[in-house]
Motif scaffolding. Structure first.
Motif, PDB file in Angstrom:
ATOM      1  N   CYS A   1       0.778  -1.242   0.000  1.00 30.54           N
ATOM      2  CA  CYS A   1       0.000   0.000   0.000  1.00 30.54           C
ATOM      3  C   CYS A   1       0.809   1.291   0.000  1.00 30.54           C
ATOM      4  O   CYS A   1       0.242   2.355  -0.149  1.00 30.54           O
ATOM      5  CB  CYS A   1      -1.023   0.012   1.132  1.00 30.54           C
ATOM      6  N   ARG A   2       2.100   1.242   0.181  1.00 31.34           N
ATOM      7  CA  ARG A   2       2.899   2.464   0.115  1.00 31.34           C
ATOM      8  C   ARG A   2       3.132   2.848  -1.339  1.00 31.34           C
ATOM      9  O   ARG A   2       3.148   4.018  -1.686  1.00 31.34           O
ATOM     10  CB  ARG A   2       4.225   2.217   0.843  1.00 31.34           C
ATOM     11  N   SER A   3       3.336   1.859  -2.168  1.00 27.30           N
ATOM     12  CA  SER A   3       3.485   2.019  -3.614  1.00 27.30           C
ATOM     13  C   SER A   3       3.246   0.643  -4.209  1.00 27.30           C
ATOM     14  O   SER A   3       2.740  -0.241  -3.524  1.00 27.30           O
ATOM     15  CB  SER A   3       4.886   2.557  -3.967  1.00 27.30           C
ATOM     16  N   ALA A   4       3.618   0.449  -5.444  1.00 28.43           N
ATOM     17  CA  ALA A   4       3.519  -0.883  -6.032  1.00 28.43           C
ATOM     18  C   ALA A   4       4.348  -1.849  -5.183  1.00 28.43           C
ATOM     19  O   ALA A   4       5.306  -1.442  -4.516  1.00 28.43           O
ATOM     20  CB  ALA A   4       4.042  -0.852  -7.460  1.00 28.43           C
ATOM     21  N   TYR A   5       3.959  -3.123  -5.205  1.00 22.28           N
ATOM     22  CA  TYR A   5       4.710  -4.108  -4.428  1.00 22.28           C
ATOM     23  C   TYR A   5       4.570  -5.485  -5.057  1.00 22.28           C
ATOM     24  O   TYR A   5       3.749  -5.709  -5.944  1.00 22.28           O
ATOM     25  CB  TYR A   5       4.256  -4.126  -2.964  1.00 22.28           C
ATOM     26  N   LEU A   6       5.401  -6.404  -4.589  1.00 28.39           N
ATOM     27  CA  LEU A   6       5.366  -7.783  -5.035  1.00 28.39           C
ATOM     28  C   LEU A   6       4.716  -8.641  -3.961  1.00 28.39           C
ATOM     29  O   LEU A   6       5.036  -8.497  -2.784  1.00 28.39           O
ATOM     30  CB  LEU A   6       6.780  -8.316  -5.285  1.00 28.39           C
ATOM     31  N   ARG A   7       3.836  -9.518  -4.366  1.00 23.39           N
ATOM     32  CA  ARG A   7       3.331 -10.565  -3.477  1.00 23.39           C
ATOM     33  C   ARG A   7       4.026 -11.839  -3.920  1.00 23.39           C
ATOM     34  O   ARG A   7       3.858 -12.303  -5.044  1.00 23.39           O
ATOM     35  CB  ARG A   7       1.822 -10.707  -3.553  1.00 23.39           C
ATOM     36  N   LEU A   8       4.856 -12.390  -3.034  1.00 24.73           N
ATOM     37  CA  LEU A   8       5.673 -13.560  -3.329  1.00 24.73           C
ATOM     38  C   LEU A   8       5.025 -14.786  -2.704  1.00 24.73           C
ATOM     39  O   LEU A   8       4.848 -14.848  -1.488  1.00 24.73           O
ATOM     40  CB  LEU A   8       7.082 -13.351  -2.772  1.00 24.73           C
ATOM     41  N   ARG A   9       4.676 -15.759  -3.534  1.00 20.73           N
ATOM     42  CA  ARG A   9       3.994 -16.974  -3.068  1.00 20.73           C
ATOM     43  C   ARG A   9       4.918 -18.164  -3.293  1.00 20.73           C
ATOM     44  O   ARG A   9       5.200 -18.537  -4.433  1.00 20.73           O
ATOM     45  CB  ARG A   9       2.682 -17.165  -3.811  1.00 20.73           C
ATOM     46  N   ALA A  10       5.387 -18.741  -2.177  1.00 22.31           N
ATOM     47  CA  ALA A  10       6.287 -19.892  -2.232  1.00 22.31           C
ATOM     48  C   ALA A  10       5.472 -21.150  -2.517  1.00 22.31           C
ATOM     49  O   ALA A  10       5.071 -21.862  -1.607  1.00 22.31           O
ATOM     50  CB  ALA A  10       7.057 -20.023  -0.925  1.00 22.31           C
ATOM     51  N   ALA A  11       5.194 -21.373  -3.774  1.00 18.39           N
ATOM     52  CA  ALA A  11       4.398 -22.519  -4.202  1.00 18.39           C
ATOM     53  C   ALA A  11       5.129 -23.198  -5.353  1.00 18.39           C
ATOM     54  O   ALA A  11       6.218 -22.785  -5.745  1.00 18.39           O
ATOM     55  CB  ALA A  11       3.008 -22.047  -4.642  1.00 18.39           C
ATOM     56  N   ASP A  12       4.544 -24.229  -5.900  1.00 17.31           N
ATOM     57  CA  ASP A  12       5.106 -24.886  -7.064  1.00 17.31           C
ATOM     58  C   ASP A  12       4.089 -24.808  -8.188  1.00 17.31           C
ATOM     59  O   ASP A  12       3.104 -25.532  -8.162  1.00 17.31           O
ATOM     60  CB  ASP A  12       5.450 -26.338  -6.747  1.00 17.31           C
ATOM     61  N   PRO A  13       4.237 -23.882  -9.135  1.00 21.40           N
ATOM     62  CA  PRO A  13       5.388 -23.006  -9.335  1.00 21.40           C
ATOM     63  C   PRO A  13       5.360 -21.803  -8.382  1.00 21.40           C
ATOM     64  O   PRO A  13       4.321 -21.446  -7.844  1.00 21.40           O
ATOM     65  CB  PRO A  13       5.224 -22.535 -10.779  1.00 21.40           C
ATOM     66  N   PHE A  14       6.536 -21.203  -8.216  1.00 26.30           N
ATOM     67  CA  PHE A  14       6.662 -19.969  -7.448  1.00 26.30           C
ATOM     68  C   PHE A  14       5.881 -18.893  -8.202  1.00 26.30           C
ATOM     69  O   PHE A  14       5.953 -18.819  -9.421  1.00 26.30           O
ATOM     70  CB  PHE A  14       8.137 -19.584  -7.347  1.00 26.30           C
ATOM     71  N   VAL A  15       5.131 -18.073  -7.493  1.00 24.97           N
ATOM     72  CA  VAL A  15       4.319 -17.046  -8.147  1.00 24.97           C
ATOM     73  C   VAL A  15       4.696 -15.672  -7.602  1.00 24.97           C
ATOM     74  O   VAL A  15       4.759 -15.468  -6.391  1.00 24.97           O
ATOM     75  CB  VAL A  15       2.805 -17.297  -7.927  1.00 24.97           C
ATOM     76  N   VAL A  16       4.958 -14.761  -8.529  1.00 28.63           N
ATOM     77  CA  VAL A  16       5.185 -13.357  -8.181  1.00 28.63           C
ATOM     78  C   VAL A  16       3.993 -12.576  -8.722  1.00 28.63           C
ATOM     79  O   VAL A  16       3.733 -12.596  -9.918  1.00 28.63           O
ATOM     80  CB  VAL A  16       6.487 -12.806  -8.790  1.00 28.63           C
ATOM     81  N   GLU A  17       3.268 -11.936  -7.823  1.00 25.27           N
ATOM     82  CA  GLU A  17       2.198 -11.040  -8.237  1.00 25.27           C
ATOM     83  C   GLU A  17       2.724  -9.618  -8.103  1.00 25.27           C
ATOM     84  O   GLU A  17       3.238  -9.246  -7.052  1.00 25.27           O
ATOM     85  CB  GLU A  17       0.965 -11.198  -7.351  1.00 25.27           C
ATOM     86  N   VAL A  18       2.612  -8.859  -9.169  1.00 25.98           N
ATOM     87  CA  VAL A  18       2.985  -7.452  -9.130  1.00 25.98           C
ATOM     88  C   VAL A  18       1.687  -6.694  -8.922  1.00 25.98           C
ATOM     89  O   VAL A  18       0.775  -6.767  -9.739  1.00 25.98           O
ATOM     90  CB  VAL A  18       3.687  -7.018 -10.429  1.00 25.98           C
ATOM     91  N   ARG A  19       1.595  -5.983  -7.810  1.00 23.95           N
ATOM     92  CA  ARG A  19       0.361  -5.293  -7.432  1.00 23.95           C
ATOM     93  C   ARG A  19       0.597  -3.784  -7.417  1.00 23.95           C
ATOM     94  O   ARG A  19       1.582  -3.323  -6.860  1.00 23.95           O
ATOM     95  CB  ARG A  19      -0.104  -5.765  -6.065  1.00 23.95           C
ATOM     96  N   ASP A  20      -0.332  -3.069  -8.010  1.00 25.56           N
ATOM     97  CA  ASP A  20      -0.254  -1.612  -8.069  1.00 25.56           C
ATOM     98  C   ASP A  20      -1.585  -1.017  -7.613  1.00 25.56           C
ATOM     99  O   ASP A  20      -2.348  -0.487  -8.415  1.00 25.56           O
ATOM    100  CB  ASP A  20       0.079  -1.158  -9.491  1.00 25.56           C
ATOM    101  N   PRO A  21      -1.871  -1.092  -6.310  1.00 28.94           N
ATOM    102  CA  PRO A  21      -3.166  -0.610  -5.828  1.00 28.94           C
ATOM    103  C   PRO A  21      -3.293   0.910  -5.837  1.00 28.94           C
ATOM    104  O   PRO A  21      -4.398   1.436  -5.891  1.00 28.94           O
ATOM    105  CB  PRO A  21      -3.227  -1.149  -4.402  1.00 28.94           C
ATOM    106  N   VAL A  22      -2.188   1.624  -5.814  1.00 23.48           N
ATOM    107  CA  VAL A  22      -2.212   3.071  -5.668  1.00 23.48           C
ATOM    108  C   VAL A  22      -2.484   3.785  -6.990  1.00 23.48           C
ATOM    109  O   VAL A  22      -3.341   4.658  -7.059  1.00 23.48           O
ATOM    110  CB  VAL A  22      -0.889   3.572  -5.041  1.00 23.48           C
TER     111      VAL A  22
END
Length: 146
Positions: free
Chosen positions: A90-111
């Motif tokens: 919520c401060r700026s864009a950020y990454l949500r890192l999910r340690a799964a198989d496969p590894f998932v990176v969500e790039v979030r830009d709520p602002v």
């Protein structure tokens, strides 16, 4: 430092990548422990750049995340599905890192845009150890005022 040395972190497989790259520090990217950077997404479907604001504490948090992932990988622990937001949401864009198989990176830009891009990645063995080592070198260079 070379331009490639400004990579904070790079999550990548053969087809997709999500990187966080510092702006050129020689051009004034660092002020009082704050850093201007870009999230760079490259897939066959999406190619995008998004500004992100980081602090020295954010870099320390990412180092801790990568070190924990490296330890889990060393112990041959299966990905546990845990989620970590980096930098703090919520401060700026950020990454949500999910340690799964496969590894998932969500790039979030709520602002700014309200858009989220999800990038599943087949990361190579040892990725977390290499990423933690690279980030440690970058943090040392920043502390030395490269």
């Amino acid at each position: 430092m070379r331009v490639r040395d400004l990579d904070v972190v790079r999550f990548a497989d053969r087809a997709r990548s999500v990187s966080v790259v510092l702006e050129d520090a020689a051009g004034g990217g660092r002020h009082d422990g704050r850093h201007e950077a870009e999230i760079v997404i490259e897939t066959g479907f999406v190619s995008a750049r998004l500004p992100v604001h980081l602090t020295d504490a954010d870099l320390a948090d990412l180092t801790a995340f990568l070190t924990a992932r490296a330890a889990a990988e060393e112990e041959d622990a299966l990905p546990d599905g845990s989620v970590s937001d980096w930098p703090a949401a919520c401060r700026s864009a950020y990454l949500r890192l999910r340690a799964a198989d496969p590894f998932v990176v969500e790039v979030r830009d709520p602002v700014q845009s309200g858009v989220t891009v999800s990038v599943p990645l087949d990361l190579r063995d040892g990725w977390a150890t290499r990423a933690a080592s690279r980030l440690t070198r970058l943090r040392t260079a920043l502390a030395d005022g490269f």
